[in-house]
Design an enzyme around this catalytic site. Structure first.
Site, PDB file in Angstrom:
ATOM      1  N   GLN A  93       0.832  -1.200   0.000  1.00 26.71           N
ATOM      2  CA  GLN A  93       0.000   0.000   0.000  1.00 26.71           C
ATOM      3  C   GLN A  93       0.869   1.253   0.000  1.00 26.71           C
ATOM      4  O   GLN A  93       1.735   1.418   0.862  1.00 26.71           O
ATOM      5  CB  GLN A  93      -0.929   0.035   1.213  1.00 26.71           C
ATOM      6  CG  GLN A  93      -1.921   1.185   1.132  1.00 26.71           C
ATOM      7  CD  GLN A  93      -2.809   1.305   2.348  1.00 26.71           C
ATOM      8  OE1 GLN A  93      -2.368   1.757   3.395  1.00 26.71           O
ATOM      9  NE2 GLN A  93      -4.078   0.925   2.206  1.00 26.71           N
TER      10      GLN A  93
ATOM     11  N   CYS B 209      -6.301   7.205   4.810  1.00 23.50           N
ATOM     12  CA  CYS B 209      -5.617   7.562   6.052  1.00 23.50           C
ATOM     13  C   CYS B 209      -6.075   8.933   6.548  1.00 23.50           C
ATOM     14  O   CYS B 209      -6.016   9.929   5.816  1.00 23.50           O
ATOM     15  CB  CYS B 209      -4.104   7.577   5.845  1.00 23.50           C
ATOM     16  SG  CYS B 209      -3.194   8.001   7.352  1.00 23.50           S
TER      17      CYS B 209
ATOM     18  N   LYS C 234      -7.990   1.845  -1.340  1.00 24.59           N
ATOM     19  CA  LYS C 234      -8.724   1.792  -0.071  1.00 24.59           C
ATOM     20  C   LYS C 234      -9.138   3.203   0.283  1.00 24.59           C
ATOM     21  O   LYS C 234      -8.314   4.128   0.281  1.00 24.59           O
ATOM     22  CB  LYS C 234      -7.879   1.193   1.051  1.00 24.59           C
ATOM     23  CG  LYS C 234      -8.659   0.984   2.360  1.00 24.59           C
ATOM     24  CD  LYS C 234      -7.898   0.060   3.308  1.00 24.59           C
ATOM     25  CE  LYS C 234      -8.796  -0.346   4.481  1.00 24.59           C
ATOM     26  NZ  LYS C 234      -8.835   0.651   5.546  1.00 24.59           N
TER      27      LYS C 234
ATOM     28  N   GLY D 273     -14.416  -2.458   8.597  1.00 25.26           N
ATOM     29  CA  GLY D 273     -14.821  -1.681   9.766  1.00 25.26           C
ATOM     30  C   GLY D 273     -15.626  -2.469  10.773  1.00 25.26           C
ATOM     31  O   GLY D 273     -16.647  -3.056  10.430  1.00 25.26           O
TER      32      GLY D 273
ATOM     33  N   GLY E 136      -9.147  -5.836  10.480  1.00 29.60           N
ATOM     34  CA  GLY E 136      -7.979  -5.191  11.062  1.00 29.60           C
ATOM     35  C   GLY E 136      -7.865  -5.483  12.533  1.00 29.60           C
ATOM     36  O   GLY E 136      -7.299  -6.493  12.957  1.00 29.60           O
TER      37      GLY E 136
END
Length: 332
Positions: free
Chosen positions: A66, A96, A135, A197, A220
């Site tokens: 990434q 981000c 993303k 999420g 994650g």
């Protein structure tokens, strides 16, 4: 093709999804892994620290690197280097929310300028032959959610998939991910969509895929407190009745082995403390365990302390810790 076999993807997490952890998660049943976000400029200037972040093993395949950067030309040049190194795909970070990234126009900042986003995708796509993925966040803020437009542009530019973290940039990591919005984007997009999420259990992973229609899900923080989550989710997905045995001793030694291959003794000890602390979430005495384990310095002492603790709680079911603050920091 890979998603159809195993649609559970390791989310890129800053300071976490390094080479050692990606190899570890691959062994734990993860389908596709993605590196933490890496500076395109750091790659282009051959910064050793940046190149170390980009390191990966072939056993991780399919593995994506990434990237983030301010200019399309710099990101395209870094993407070519990533391709030359043998990565399976390049992923661009448009999600981000961290200020030092956003203030340079990178990360989620580009969601405010779809012209710049289009140029970034076009330039990078033309520079490489391996797949390019992105993303994103749902938008800059609640009044400017434009992921449908981003999906349209990404499809027209030949992007392979789009992963959506179900929060806006202004939310950071607060509140809940909006899976209804992710479902909407999936319904109007011609592009494969990966949802991301608040997936803390394998059952949630399966349910989110079913109700949203997404082609896969990114996990994650859920794997930081349950490192078996990928294996468990895959068993449910394949409708296999195989029970996943939670063998903490095997787990700790596997993690330690990957850490020792990648880090010196000092860093290995720090990483063992960090991950052991996360793994203890939801078990009795976890707060005291985290305090105690950080008193040790030598990795062998850290490992022994972790072994003793996890053996003592191995028969106890883990409670829900999704709202605990120490697991709600700026990762994922």
């Amino acid at each position: 093709e890979e998603l159809s076999k195993n649609p559970f993807v390791l989310a890129p997490m800053a300071g976490i999804t390094d080479n050692a952890f990606r190899s570890f998660m691959k062994e734990m049943g993860c389908g596709i892994v993605v590196s933490e976000l890496i500076s395109a400029h750091g790659i282009n200037f051959k910064s050793q620290k940046t190149l170390d972040l980009m390191k990966f093993e072939k056993t991780q395949s399919p593995v994506g690197i990434q990237l983030f950067g301010e200019t399309p030309e710099a990101v395209a040049e870094a993407a070519k280097i990533v391709q030359d190194q043998g990565a399976d795909f390049v992923d661009l970070n448009f999600g981000c929310p961290v200020k030092k990234v956003v203030c340079k126009g990178a990360g989620s900042a580009i969601l405010k300028d779809l012209t710049a986003l289009t140029k970034m995708l076009s330039t990078v796509k033309k520079a490489i032959t391996i797949p390019l993925t992105i993303k994103v966040r749902t938008g800059w803020d609640q009044n400017n959610r434009n992921t449908d437009e981003v999906a349209r542009i990404a499809y027209e530019e030949g992007i392979t998939w789009m992963a959506i973290h179900g929060r806006t940039r202004t939310q950071g990591y607060e509140g809940l991910a909006d899976w209804d919005y992710i479902k909407y984007i999936k319904s109007v997009s011609k592009l494969p969509i990966i949802g991301n999420g608040d997936i803390h259990t394998p059952e949630q992973a399966i349910e989110r895929m079913r109700t949203s229609g997404c082609d896969g899900v990114m996990i994650g923080r859920g794997c930081l407190k349950n490192p078996w989550i990928f294996r468990q989710a895959l068993n449910l997905y394949l409708k296999e009745n195989e029970k996943t045995e939670k063998n903490f001793l095997e787990l700790l030694h596997a993690l330690n082995s990957h850490l020792e291959k990648n880090f010196n003794e000092h860093v290995t000890g720090i990483q063992l403390k960090k991950f052991s602390g996360w793994f203890s979430a939801g078990y009795p005495g976890s707060a005291q365990f985290r305090r105690d384990i950080f008193q040790h310095k030598a990795p062998k002492d850290v490992l022994k302390h972790a072994e003793d603790y996890f053996v003592s709680i191995a028969h106890i079911l883990q409670s829900d810790t999704s709202s605990e603050r120490f697991l709600m920091g700026g990762h994922g």
